[in-house]
Design an enzyme around this catalytic site. Structure first.
Site, PDB file in Angstrom:
ATOM      1  N   LYS A 117      34.704  21.218 -13.740  1.00  0.00           N
ATOM      2  CA  LYS A 117      35.321  22.382 -13.090  1.00  0.00           C
ATOM      3  C   LYS A 117      36.736  22.049 -12.631  1.00  0.00           C
ATOM      4  CE  LYS A 117      32.717  24.093 -10.022  1.00  0.00           C
ATOM      5  NZ  LYS A 117      31.952  24.563  -8.869  1.00  0.00           N
ATOM      6  N   LYS A 129      30.850  15.180  -4.658  1.00  0.00           N
ATOM      7  CA  LYS A 129      30.085  16.131  -3.847  1.00  0.00           C
ATOM      8  C   LYS A 129      29.320  15.345  -2.804  1.00  0.00           C
ATOM      9  CE  LYS A 129      29.166  20.612  -3.676  1.00  0.00           C
ATOM     10  NZ  LYS A 129      29.944  21.794  -4.094  1.00  0.00           N
ATOM     11  N   ASP A 169      30.674  23.866   1.557  1.00  0.00           N
ATOM     12  CA  ASP A 169      29.722  24.367   0.561  1.00  0.00           C
ATOM     13  C   ASP A 169      28.617  25.036   1.382  1.00  0.00           C
ATOM     14  OD1 ASP A 169      29.041  24.176  -2.493  1.00  0.00           O
ATOM     15  OD2 ASP A 169      27.166  23.646  -1.534  1.00  0.00           O
TER      16      ASP A 169
END
Ligand code: NDP
Length: 447
Positions: A117, A129, A169
């Site tokens: 991405k 992440k 997130d």
């Protein structure tokens, strides 16, 4: 150094063997490998350098204990993680998720996806992440603050403005980023752009909050425009009611569409009259301030509330914006048989692999998450640039940059995903994302 290209099954056999039980990670790798392996099969340079095998092995993954005290004086213990998947094209970059379902597998899939991405955005960002199995629901502000501070006390060792720049997130919004940035600053005595999604008073960027949801709708608009169509007048079904979902609704309204559903983990509301700006402001207050449930919307505005997910509601366009694997095969079939013409994924990996095949076979417009929701990380990249230069760009400039980046991502996917008149955006996103990372990795040699 010459090796034969593995088949998808051979490749996945190795991935599953090395990462036992990590089903979400297997799913994400398989989706990409299915397009990249055939692409590299006749390109010895990529094949020989074993690029795909190397991207599917995180640079590192750290796990740590997060100890904190609740309001009653009880000691609580959670598990924190940071997965740094690949930094070939820039510092690791990717969100932090606080949710009870967080596991190493979930974060490895997210960090792997993020690598492609971030490459697609055209900005210099690698993939990472992180998160914890902490549930912010029902916790007081004080408890959330103490958890965030304890989490950052460990995470600080692994991040930095040129090393790894986390963002928000699920379960991590402006409040949590504020607490974590405060603790980072206190521990390091440095005011640097180490997190994105910060408040405007301390280095945040305009439109970062809106960017993922807006971007997913721009991506849909780009797919529709390629077919001489538009969002205007379309009935849209959206899942989730958090950051991504609410801003998707805002942009759908701007473009003249009608949003008729939103959801949370308890169920969904169906409002055939449409979720207008006034109702949306009420939802943002419900979710961000009062921290209530979406069912309260049905009582407030007199519409239906149902348990489960919204994909059985008839629509032209669907925007999954809650979480992974929230559209199963049956739901994908229902969307197609209800004449849904386009799906743009605000959430990460919301469609199971079998569901993706159903969308592909039906040849509907299907924007996979690594392309469709890249607007958020793109504006995070712009926040990093503003922090480094110690400047703040104006809203119009950022809005235009977001629109332009989403259009470029669309066009890039269309170039690599063209199949006659149809565009396979999954293939396009996987290959376009892969090429840039692969070329950088080859330049570095065997590292
Ligand atoms: P939020 O925490 O703001 O909202 C998440 C929403 O999804 C809530 O309505 C939540 O309901 C619902 N949800 C979460 N888990 C589940 C579940 N297991 N079942 C049903 N509903 C669930 O998160 P975001 O809006 O930021 O993120 C949503 C998705 O978008 C995620 O997949 C994330 O990875 C992705 N994403 C987010 C970006 C961002 O900029 N924020 C960037 C790119 C992707 P409840 O409150 O009941 O849990």
């Amino acid at each position: 150094m010459v090796t034969n290209a593995p088949t998808l099954d051979e490749f996945m056999h190795g991935v599953v063997k090395r990462n036992p039980g990590e089903e979400e990670f297997h799913q994400a790798v398989k989706e990409v490998a299915a397009d990249v392996l055939p692409f590299v099969a006749d390109k010895p340079k990529y094949k020989e350098w074993e690029i795909m095998r190397r991207i599917a092995e995180p640079d590192r993954a750290v796990m740590f204990r997060v100890t904190w005290m609740d309001d009653n004086g009880n000691i609580r213990v959670n598990r924190g993680y940071r997965v740094q998947n690949n930094n070939a094209i820039g510092p690791y970059k990717g969100g932090i998720r606080f949710h009870p379902s967080v596991t190493l597998s979930v974060l490895k899939f997210l960090a792997f996806e993020q690598t492609f991405k971030n490459s697609l955005t055209g900005l210099p960002m690698g993939g990472g992440k992180g998160g914890a199995d902490f549930n912010p629901k029902g916790k007081s502000d004080g408890e959330v603050m103490r958890f965030c501070q304890s989490f950052m006390t460990e995470l600080v060792r692994y991040i930095g403005p040129d090393t790894d720049v986390p963002a928000g997130d699920i379960g991590v919004g402006a409040r949590e980023i504020g607490y974590m940035f405060g603790q980072y600053k206190r521990l390091t005595n440095s005011f640097v752009g180490v997190l994105t999604g910060k408040g405007m008073e301390f280095g945040g960027s305009l439109i970062r909050t809106e960017a993922t949801g807006y971007g997913a709708v721009y991506f849909m608009q780009n797919m529709l425009e390629a077919q001489s169509n538009s969002v205007e007048g379309k009935t849209c079904v959206i899942s989730g009611s958090g950051n991504v979902a609410t801003h998707a609704v805002e942009k759908i309204n701007d473009l003249g569409g009608k949003a008729v559903t939103l959801s949370d983990s308890s169920g969904f509301i169906f409002d055939p009259a449409g979720i207008n700006a006034e109702k949306l402001a009420w939802i943002k207050d419900l979710k961000n301030v009062r921290r209530g449930r979406i069912s309260e919307y049905a009582d407030e505005f007199g519409c239906e509330f149902h348990e489960g997910r919204p994909w059985g509601v008839e629509c032209d366009l669907a925007f999954p914006c809650a979480t992974q694997n929230e559209i199963d095969e049956g739901e994908a079939k229902t969307l197609v048989s209800n004449n849904c013409i386009g799906v743009s994924e605000g959430a990460n990996m919301p469609t199971v692999l079998g569901g993706i095949e159903i969308f592909k076979d039906a040849k509907i417009m299907y924007g996979p998450s690594k392309a469709a929701n890249a607007g958020g990380v793109a504006v995070s990249g712009l926040e990093m640039s503003q922090n480094s230069a110690r400047i703040a760009w104006k809203e119009e400039e950022l809005q235009k940059l977001l629109r332009d980046i989403m259009k470029d991502i669309h066009d890039n996917c269309a170039e690599y995903g063209a199949e006659g008149k149809h565009i396979n955006y999954v293939k396009g996103a996987n290959i376009a994302g892969f090429i840039k990372v692969a070329n950088a990795m080859m330049a570095y040699g065997v590292v």
